[in-house]
Design an enzyme around this catalytic site. Structure first.
Site, PDB file in Angstrom:
ATOM      1  N   TRP A 153       0.796  -1.226   0.000  1.00  0.00           N
ATOM      2  CA  TRP A 153       0.000   0.000   0.000  1.00  0.00           C
ATOM      3  C   TRP A 153       0.831   1.279   0.000  1.00  0.00           C
ATOM      4  CZ3 TRP A 153       2.028   2.191   4.191  1.00  0.00           C
ATOM      5  CH2 TRP A 153       2.484   1.344   5.215  1.00  0.00           C
ATOM      6  N   LYS A 177      -3.178  -8.562  -7.360  1.00  0.00           N
ATOM      7  CA  LYS A 177      -3.917  -8.488  -6.083  1.00  0.00           C
ATOM      8  C   LYS A 177      -3.283  -7.345  -5.289  1.00  0.00           C
ATOM      9  CE  LYS A 177      -3.978  -9.396  -2.150  1.00  0.00           C
ATOM     10  NZ  LYS A 177      -4.015  -8.332  -1.110  1.00  0.00           N
ATOM     11  N   PRO A 178      -3.951  -6.179  -5.274  1.00  0.00           N
ATOM     12  CA  PRO A 178      -3.370  -5.036  -4.554  1.00  0.00           C
ATOM     13  C   PRO A 178      -3.573  -5.180  -3.047  1.00  0.00           C
ATOM     14  CG  PRO A 178      -5.522  -4.442  -5.402  1.00  0.00           C
ATOM     15  CD  PRO A 178      -5.280  -5.862  -5.832  1.00  0.00           C
ATOM     16  N   GLU A 250      10.468  -8.261  -3.219  1.00  0.00           N
ATOM     17  CA  GLU A 250      11.112  -7.060  -2.679  1.00  0.00           C
ATOM     18  C   GLU A 250      10.518  -6.862  -1.294  1.00  0.00           C
ATOM     19  OE1 GLU A 250      11.385  -3.897  -1.249  1.00  0.00           O
ATOM     20  OE2 GLU A 250      10.738  -2.715  -2.990  1.00  0.00           O
ATOM     21  N   LEU A 251      11.384  -7.007  -0.280  1.00  0.00           N
ATOM     22  CA  LEU A 251      10.881  -7.174   1.087  1.00  0.00           C
ATOM     23  C   LEU A 251      11.261  -6.061   2.056  1.00  0.00           C
ATOM     24  CD1 LEU A 251      11.704 -10.980   1.342  1.00  0.00           C
ATOM     25  CD2 LEU A 251       9.551  -9.934   0.674  1.00  0.00           C
ATOM     26  N   CYS A 284      10.275   1.559   1.171  1.00  0.00           N
ATOM     27  CA  CYS A 284      11.211   0.445   1.355  1.00  0.00           C
ATOM     28  C   CYS A 284      12.633   0.965   1.438  1.00  0.00           C
ATOM     29  CB  CYS A 284      11.115  -0.532   0.193  1.00  0.00           C
ATOM     30  SG  CYS A 284       9.445  -1.084  -0.086  1.00  0.00           S
ATOM     31  N   GLU A 384      13.356  -2.621  10.376  1.00  0.00           N
ATOM     32  CA  GLU A 384      12.688  -1.582   9.607  1.00  0.00           C
ATOM     33  C   GLU A 384      11.518  -1.001  10.398  1.00  0.00           C
ATOM     34  OE1 GLU A 384      10.599  -2.919   6.056  1.00  0.00           O
ATOM     35  OE2 GLU A 384      11.447  -1.218   4.981  1.00  0.00           O
TER      36      GLU A 384
HETATM   37  P1  ADP Z   1       2.642  -4.566   3.852  1.00  0.00           P
HETATM   38  O1  ADP Z   1       2.211  -4.488   5.270  1.00  0.00           O
HETATM   39  O2  ADP Z   1       3.936  -3.878   3.565  1.00  0.00           O
HETATM   40  O3  ADP Z   1       1.559  -4.268   2.856  1.00  0.00           O
HETATM   41  P2  ADP Z   1       2.225  -7.383   3.679  1.00  0.00           P
HETATM   42  O4  ADP Z   1       3.289  -8.380   3.446  1.00  0.00           O
HETATM   43  O5  ADP Z   1       1.393  -7.491   4.888  1.00  0.00           O
HETATM   44  O6  ADP Z   1       3.053  -6.043   3.622  1.00  0.00           O
HETATM   45  O7  ADP Z   1       1.258  -7.290   2.432  1.00  0.00           O
HETATM   46  C1  ADP Z   1       1.708  -7.187   1.099  1.00  0.00           C
HETATM   47  C2  ADP Z   1       0.687  -7.820   0.196  1.00  0.00           C
HETATM   48  O8  ADP Z   1       0.661  -9.227   0.430  1.00  0.00           O
HETATM   49  C3  ADP Z   1      -0.741  -7.348   0.390  1.00  0.00           C
HETATM   50  O9  ADP Z   1      -1.366  -7.244  -0.873  1.00  0.00           O
HETATM   51  C4  ADP Z   1      -1.358  -8.451   1.222  1.00  0.00           C
HETATM   52  O10 ADP Z   1      -2.747  -8.545   1.115  1.00  0.00           O
HETATM   53  C5  ADP Z   1      -0.686  -9.668   0.632  1.00  0.00           C
HETATM   54  N1  ADP Z   1      -0.665 -10.857   1.506  1.00  0.00           N
HETATM   55  C6  ADP Z   1      -0.714 -10.922   2.853  1.00  0.00           C
HETATM   56  N2  ADP Z   1      -0.614 -12.202   3.276  1.00  0.00           N
HETATM   57  C7  ADP Z   1      -0.490 -12.982   2.174  1.00  0.00           C
HETATM   58  C8  ADP Z   1      -0.320 -14.398   1.931  1.00  0.00           C
HETATM   59  N3  ADP Z   1      -0.245 -15.261   2.924  1.00  0.00           N
HETATM   60  N4  ADP Z   1      -0.205 -14.818   0.654  1.00  0.00           N
HETATM   61  C9  ADP Z   1      -0.235 -13.930  -0.374  1.00  0.00           C
HETATM   62  N5  ADP Z   1      -0.394 -12.605  -0.209  1.00  0.00           N
HETATM   63  C10 ADP Z   1      -0.517 -12.118   1.037  1.00  0.00           C
END
Ligand code: ADP
Length: 481
Positions: A153, A177-178, A250-251, A284, A384
């Site tokens: 987001w 999938k946003p 990208e984490l 990031c 982070e």
């Molecule tokens: P952030 O908090 O930086 O958005 P997240 O890793 O919580 O990071 O979320 C990034 C994306 O991954 C979002 O679109 C979220 O809905 C999705 N997401 C969360 N859990 C899973 C999962 N187990 N498998 C696939 N996508 C996921």
């Protein structure tokens, strides 16, 4: 959809807008807590419909001439530019960044589409001399297939675009999938694909949270997963992926800044301010921790604190001249508070900030915070924060500062300020990060590869390399006599 009414968002599947078959997800304005949109919490069946459409579309899209694909991408860029205000309004409404910054994000996304349109026309393989006479080897680049893109987001528009534009340029089809926090920004991006008359099924959008993301990643008809988000989710995705297929991730960062004794102090302070507090620190590649030579240290932290105190915190949608909006969700607010409290108890000086702004009871606001005299055991120096917080520490030995910068699992980007050429090249080599920005804070530019090392992930976005990630090679060996 009107900006002040509650938006009704839909999935975009096979060239049509449709409701999901499951529950409804509520989206809130982080400045007020009000519900601003309702979108599908897409089910496994919704995901399957989107993947099936992408699979079907791939059979023709993969053969579409690259220059024709480029035409669609240029047209999407133009449609995005024309829709800048609408896309930006949706972004700010959901994640809080000041409107001018949201507009800037849309402009950058349009530029990304133009860039990958051009790259599409330059996909080149190779012709090789063979080890035997009478044979020629041709190396061709072909699209990988159907891509699942899962996005966060913080840059809800740009981060979709990096994947979407590069994948379409390569000849892949895609299901996006946003983030559950920013689905309508994604919907607005997809409206531009519709305006550009992209063929049905080539790009599909399913909204929802983690369960929807899991269903998408687990779908057997996906050929590649492209993810940006947290390390924990990245690790979960690696386990969820069905079969064996490429995954790029990208984490995130916890990025260091090193200010050597040869730095231009004005520039270093300006850079640190921008890269710590822009987007409320939710970047990031945000500077989360700074190591500053002892000769410049007090001056640096003093000026940084002054600059941070002058930043205007406010509602990015309803107030003018806001520098720092609310953080997007309660988790970031809680983590910012926890990192500051941890540093305070371990002996850091809170020079500015360290609290929510007085007089703003609603919304996820947190003041830009400068922590001085930090030590490496403090959370802010090795985890982070992803909020408007920077920890600063003094050093006398540059080697020790480099070792500290490299000592955490983060490997996305590092920053250096130094006017000494030898230092610049040495640090450029020795910092173990995917990007090193020297005397500037733009670690990510569209024409150069951008990606993490170590705990920050693998694979590249941006640049030609960003498209290569959606291509696979084929060796065709021809006998000609
Ligand atoms: P952030 O908090 O930086 O958005 P997240 O890793 O919580 O990071 O979320 C990034 C994306 O991954 C979002 O679109 C979220 O809905 C999705 N997401 C969360 N859990 C899973 C999962 N187990 N498998 C696939 N996508 C996921």
């Amino acid at each position: 959809m009107g900006v002040d009414s509650v938006a009704h968002g839909q999935n975009y599947v096979d060239g049509r807008w449709e409701d999901g078959g499951g529950a409804v997800l509520e989206v809130r304005d982080p400045a007020t807590g009000d519900v601003v949109a309702r979108v599908p919490e897409s089910t496994e069946r919704d995901v399957d419909r989107a993947v099936t459409a992408a699979r079907r579309a791939w059979d023709s899209w993969r053969w579409v001439n690259p220059s024709v694909r480029a035409g669609y991408l240029h047209a999407t860029a133009d449609a995005l530019s024309a829709a800048t205000d609408r896309v930006a309004a949706a972004t700010t409404r959901e994640m809080g960044k000041p409107l001018p910054e949201a507009r800037g994000e849309v402009e950058k996304l349009a530029k990304t589409f133009h860039f990958y349109a051009e790259e599409a026309t330059r996909i080149t393989g190779a012709t090789l001399a063979n080890e035997e006479d009478g044979f020629t080897s041709i190396v061709e680049k072909e699209p990988i297939g159907v891509v699942a893109a899962i996005t966060p987001w913080n840059y809800p528009v740009e981060l979709i675009g990096w994947k979407l534009a590069a994948a379409l340029a390569a000849g892949c089809t895609i299901v996006v999938k946003p983030s559950e926090y920013t689905p309508t920004a994604a919907i607005e991006v997809f409206r531009s694909l519709e305006v550009a008359q992209l063929p049905s099924g080539v790009a599909n959008l399913v909204t929802g949270a983690g369960t929807t993301g899991r269903a998408l990643v687990a779908h057997p008809a996906i050929d590649k997963v492209a993810f940006t988000g947290s390390g924990a989710t990245g690790a979960a995705i690696v386990k969820t992926v069905s079969g064996v297929k490429p995954v790029s991730m990208e984490l995130g960062g916890n990025c260091p800044l090193i200010v050597t004794r040869h730095a231009d102090l004005d520039q270093a302070v300006t850079g640190a301010l921008r890269r710590s507090f822009r987007n409320a620190g939710q970047i990031c590649i945000a500077i989360n921790r700074a190591y500053v030579h002892a000769d410049l240290y007090e001056e640096f932290v003093g000026r940084l604190a002054k600059g941070a105190a002058n930043l205007v915190v406010g509602d990015g949608r309803r107030e003018e001249n806001v520098d720092v909006g609310p953080v997007t969700n309660a988790e970031i607010l809680e983590r910012s508070e926890r990192h500051v409290e941890d540093a305070r108890t371990k002996g850091a000086r809170v020079l500015v900030g360290g609290t929510r702004p007085p007089g703003r009871p609603a919304g996820n606001f947190y003041l830009p915070t400068v922590l001085a005299d930090c030590t490496q055991d403090m959370l802010v120096m090795h985890e982070e924060t992803f909020g408007p917080v920077i920890g600063v520490s003094a050093f006398t030995d540059l080697d020790a500062a480099v070792a500290l910068a490299n000592s955490t699992p983060a490997g996305l980007a590092a920053y250096v300020y130094s006017e000494n050429l030898g230092e610049v090249f040495a640090l450029g080599r020795r910092l173990d990060f995917g990007s090193v920005a020297v005397n500037n804070v733009d670690a990510g530019t569209i024409n150069a590869p951008y990606g993490g090392r170590k705990g920050s992930g693998f694979g590249y976005e941006h640049g030609r390399e960003g498209m290569e990630g959606y291509l696979q090679m084929k060796h065709v060996r021809v006998r000609h006599h």
